[in-house]
Design a protein around this motif. Structure first.
Motif, short mmCIF file in Angstrom:
data_model
loop_
_atom_site.label_atom_id
_atom_site.label_comp_id
_atom_site.label_asym_id
_atom_site.label_seq_id
_atom_site.Cartn_x
_atom_site.Cartn_y
_atom_site.Cartn_z
N SER A 147 0.83 -1.20 0.00
CA SER A 147 0.00 0.00 0.00
C SER A 147 0.87 1.25 0.00
O SER A 147 0.95 1.99 0.98
CB SER A 147 -0.92 0.01 1.22
OG SER A 147 -0.17 -0.10 2.42
N ASN A 170 -3.11 -2.39 -2.81
CA ASN A 170 -2.56 -1.37 -3.70
C ASN A 170 -3.56 -1.06 -4.81
O ASN A 170 -4.11 -1.96 -5.43
CB ASN A 170 -1.23 -1.85 -4.29
CG ASN A 170 -0.45 -0.73 -4.92
OD1 ASN A 170 -0.85 -0.14 -5.91
ND2 ASN A 170 0.70 -0.43 -4.35
N LYS A 171 -3.75 0.22 -5.07
CA LYS A 171 -4.70 0.66 -6.08
C LYS A 171 -4.08 0.72 -7.47
O LYS A 171 -4.73 1.16 -8.42
CB LYS A 171 -5.27 2.04 -5.72
CG LYS A 171 -5.95 2.08 -4.35
CD LYS A 171 -7.10 1.09 -4.26
CE LYS A 171 -7.78 1.17 -2.89
NZ LYS A 171 -8.85 0.15 -2.76
N LYS A 226 -3.25 0.00 -11.02
CA LYS A 226 -4.02 -0.73 -12.02
C LYS A 226 -3.15 -1.62 -12.88
O LYS A 226 -3.63 -2.61 -13.42
CB LYS A 226 -4.79 0.26 -12.91
CG LYS A 226 -5.88 1.03 -12.17
CD LYS A 226 -6.62 1.97 -13.11
CE LYS A 226 -7.72 2.72 -12.36
NZ LYS A 226 -8.48 3.63 -13.27
N LYS A 245 -2.95 -8.20 -13.18
CA LYS A 245 -2.93 -6.76 -13.35
C LYS A 245 -1.64 -6.32 -14.03
O LYS A 245 -1.03 -5.31 -13.67
CB LYS A 245 -3.07 -6.06 -12.00
CG LYS A 245 -4.40 -6.34 -11.31
CD LYS A 245 -4.55 -5.52 -10.03
CE LYS A 245 -5.90 -5.74 -9.39
NZ LYS A 245 -6.07 -4.91 -8.17
#
Length: 625
Positions: free
Chosen positions: A283, A309-310, A312, A357
């Protein structure tokens, strides 16, 4: 108990005096450096201080600094008050950068406080800036305080320190930097950094925990082996041109992934995600994650919960992590910035695959070993027992292992690795063009498992560990070919969007036409314009369609003109008012003609291609071919 003695040390032409242990063979016999405090002041009772009593014309008493001054009236030396005492408690020199920092101790408001400064802050104009921390250094006193500190510096205790971890060459000798440096008894430095690697608990307790709760369970043996493999990988990486070994454990949150990560780091440091722990967090930003790894050459670190974790797209960071080096950057003056590095083994956890991802590049899948849904612990009680025990006992076994492999020597390690490399490749039931590259990495883990058994007498079942690794890699092997993955993805898109293809001579439902599906020479064939195909594949994170199409051509999936990836086909107008064959040639175009498996879609033989090329528009807009 061993007697300490003074040993003259020489760094870059300067001679210093440091203390070292008579018996340097034990990790516990090294002199321990008090962990450097941060820049905040810390108060202690005045009665506990042992400050210097007298240095040349200066003396200290009752927490006050005095200077002997000549009194012209009495023609005698008189003791004059300078101010509240300030003195150098300790000098530390970094063996990597040679920079020197001083730990000052000073009296303020009936307490002693500490402050870390760089040596250049002994300059008058820098010293007065310390007033804000309570040091008694106003302009009219600073000259005498500076003189006192310069004199007292010659008598202050001196220590070497290091801020980076793992393998390094210091004064021509290869050492491993942990809480204490290992490998050069004549120059011992102590860690002065952010990671909590100082041993806690006892080695005997840690060993009993591992023997009881890790050794009987093969998945945890793999995690333990990976932790000890980190210094092995870092040590021989340059000789073998190896990358960082990336291992990613994913699956449900109840499978014990984080517990396995605790086992992995426990020989070398604190198995916690709290500040200073060796369990890092996903994160954070790309640069923030990398910044925690730079300078580490072999101490195992883990990055926990990528699900938080965002990010992408993990493609870029996975390549950087595996390369073990920051991206190249330039200064404003167009000079290359030194790229900071790291090496060893890096463990990651999440509830999902990292490759889900990321772009479907074969390079990523070869560099990253993903471990799917292993039952790392036998029960919740098993996981809790390990967590509680390891949080109280860690950091002792790593230095012992380092001494073991140093005693064996790098040549012996490389010989074992070569033997295991052959065994690992031979054990693979299915091989591909990447098998030897994968075998190199598996051999590092198996060599380390063998070394761990020797060092600690654990008797881990190395055959079971090898079987587990082979199963993991055989599962991943089916996901390594970008061409095969892309072919399955393309079939899914065709099935999902059948209505956008002309099929069996009609396309009644489509307001957007992508191409035609028909039987050709007894096989199902999808004919599609290159621009539409590339847009479809880009949505699936497939970057280079030419690589994919060449793979399909080799497999026989592609109908194409000689030395090309396309086939010239004629698109006949629905109006069908062509007066000559020349007019038909005007609407001939290049198409990708791709064979798909029988039974996927019910199609019939059809030679016509009744679409309007002049009305074609980009994907996701109303268009006709």
């Amino acid at each position: 108990m061993s007697q300490s003695r003074k040993q003259n040390q020489n760094i870059r032409g300067k001679t210093f005096t440091v203390k070292r242990s008579e018996n340097s063979g034990s990790p516990r016999d090294f002199p321990k450096l008090v962990k450097a405090p941060d820049s905040q002041q810390r108060g202690t009772k005045a009665s506990s201080k042992q400050y210097p009593k007298k240095i040349e014309s200066f003396s200290v008493k009752d927490n006050t600094l005095y200077s002997l001054e000549y009194d012209s009236r009495t023609k005698t030396d008189v003791e004059m008050k300078v101010g509240r005492v300030i003195y150098i408690k300790e000098i530390r020199q970094d063996v990597e950068t040679q920079s020197v920092e001083l730990e000052l101790e000073y009296y303020y408001k009936n307490k002693y406080h500490r402050k870390i400064i760089s040596r250049k802050q002994l300059l008058k104009n820098e010293l007065v800036k310390l007033l804000e921390y309570g040091l008694d250094v106003p302009d009219y006193k600073v000259t005498k305080v500076q003189k006192f500190l310069n004199l007292q510096e010659e008598q202050a205790p001196y220590h070497y320190t290091h801020s980076q971890l793992g393998w390094s060459e210091i004064e021509g000798v290869e050492v491993f930097k942990h809480d204490q440096s290992i490998g050069n008894d004549n120059l011992i430095s102590s860690y002065n950094g952010s990671f909590n690697i100082k041993e806690k608990g006892t080695y005997e307790t840690w060993k009993q925990i591992i023997y009881n709760d890790v050794v009987p369970h093969t998945p945890l043996c793999l995690a333990l082996t990976a932790g000890f493999a980190s210094p092995v990988v870092a040590w021989i990486a340059k000789d073998l041109d190896l990358e960082v070994l990336l291992l990613h454990a994913y699956g449900d949150s109840t499978t014990g992934k984080t517990t396995a990560a605790r086992v992995y780091v426990s020989p070398f440091g604190a198995p916690t995600t709290k500040e200073g722990g060796c369990l890092l967090k996903w994160s954070g930003t790309h640069n923030g994650i990398i910044a925690q790894l730079v300078g580490n050459q072999g101490v195992p670190l883990a990055i926990d919960e990528a699900s938080m974790n965002k990010m992408k797209d993990f493609t870029e960071i996975l390549y950087v992590l595996a390369e073990g080096m920051e991206k190249a950057r330039m200064t404003k003056e167009l000079q290359l910035v030194d790229r900071r590095k790291w090496s060893g083994v890096l463990w990651s956890t999440a509830e999902h695959q990292l490759t889900e991802k990321a772009n479907h590049n074969t390079g990523i899948k070869v560099r990253l070993t993903e471990i799917e849904s292993l039952k790392w612990t036998e029960s919740a009680a098993h996981a809790n027992r390990l967590k509680e025990s390891l949080l109280e006992n860690y950091g002792q076994a790593g230095p012992i292992f380092i001494r073991h492999i140093q005693a064996l020597g790098k040549a012996a390690i490389l010989k074992r690795w070569k033997e295991w490399q052959v065994r690992c490749v031979d054990a693979m039931p299915t091989k591909d063009q990447f098998s030897h590259r994968i075998g190199d990495k598996l051999a590092l883990l198996m060599t380390s498992a063998e070394l761990v058994n020797e060092c600690f007498d654990f008797d881990m079942d190395v055959d079971s560990i090898l079987d587990l690794l082979i199963n993991i890699e055989q599962t991943n092997a089916g996901e390594r070919s970008v061409g095969d993955i892309a072919y399955r993805y393309f079939q899914e898109q065709v099935m999902q969007h059948q209505s956008k293809f002309e099929m069996n001579g009609r396309n009644e439902k489509a307001y957007e036409c992508w191409g035609r599906i028909a039987l050709k020479n007894g096989k199902n064939e999808v004919t599609i314009l290159p621009s539409v195909f590339k847009a479809i594949m880009a949505e699936g994170n497939f970057e280079d369609t030419n690589v994919i199409l060449r793979h399909w051509r080799e497999k026989g999936y592609l109908d194409h003109d000689t030395s090309k990836l396309t086939r010239r086909r004629t698109a006949i107008s629905e109006v069908e008012d062509f007066e000559s064959i020349e007019k038909q040639k005007e609407v001939r175009a290049n198409f990708y003609c791709i064979e798909i498996p029988d039974g996927l879609i019910d199609v019939k033989e059809n030679e016509k291609f009744p679409h309007l090329l002049n009305n074609h528009m980009p994907l996701q807009k109303k268009s006709f071919l």
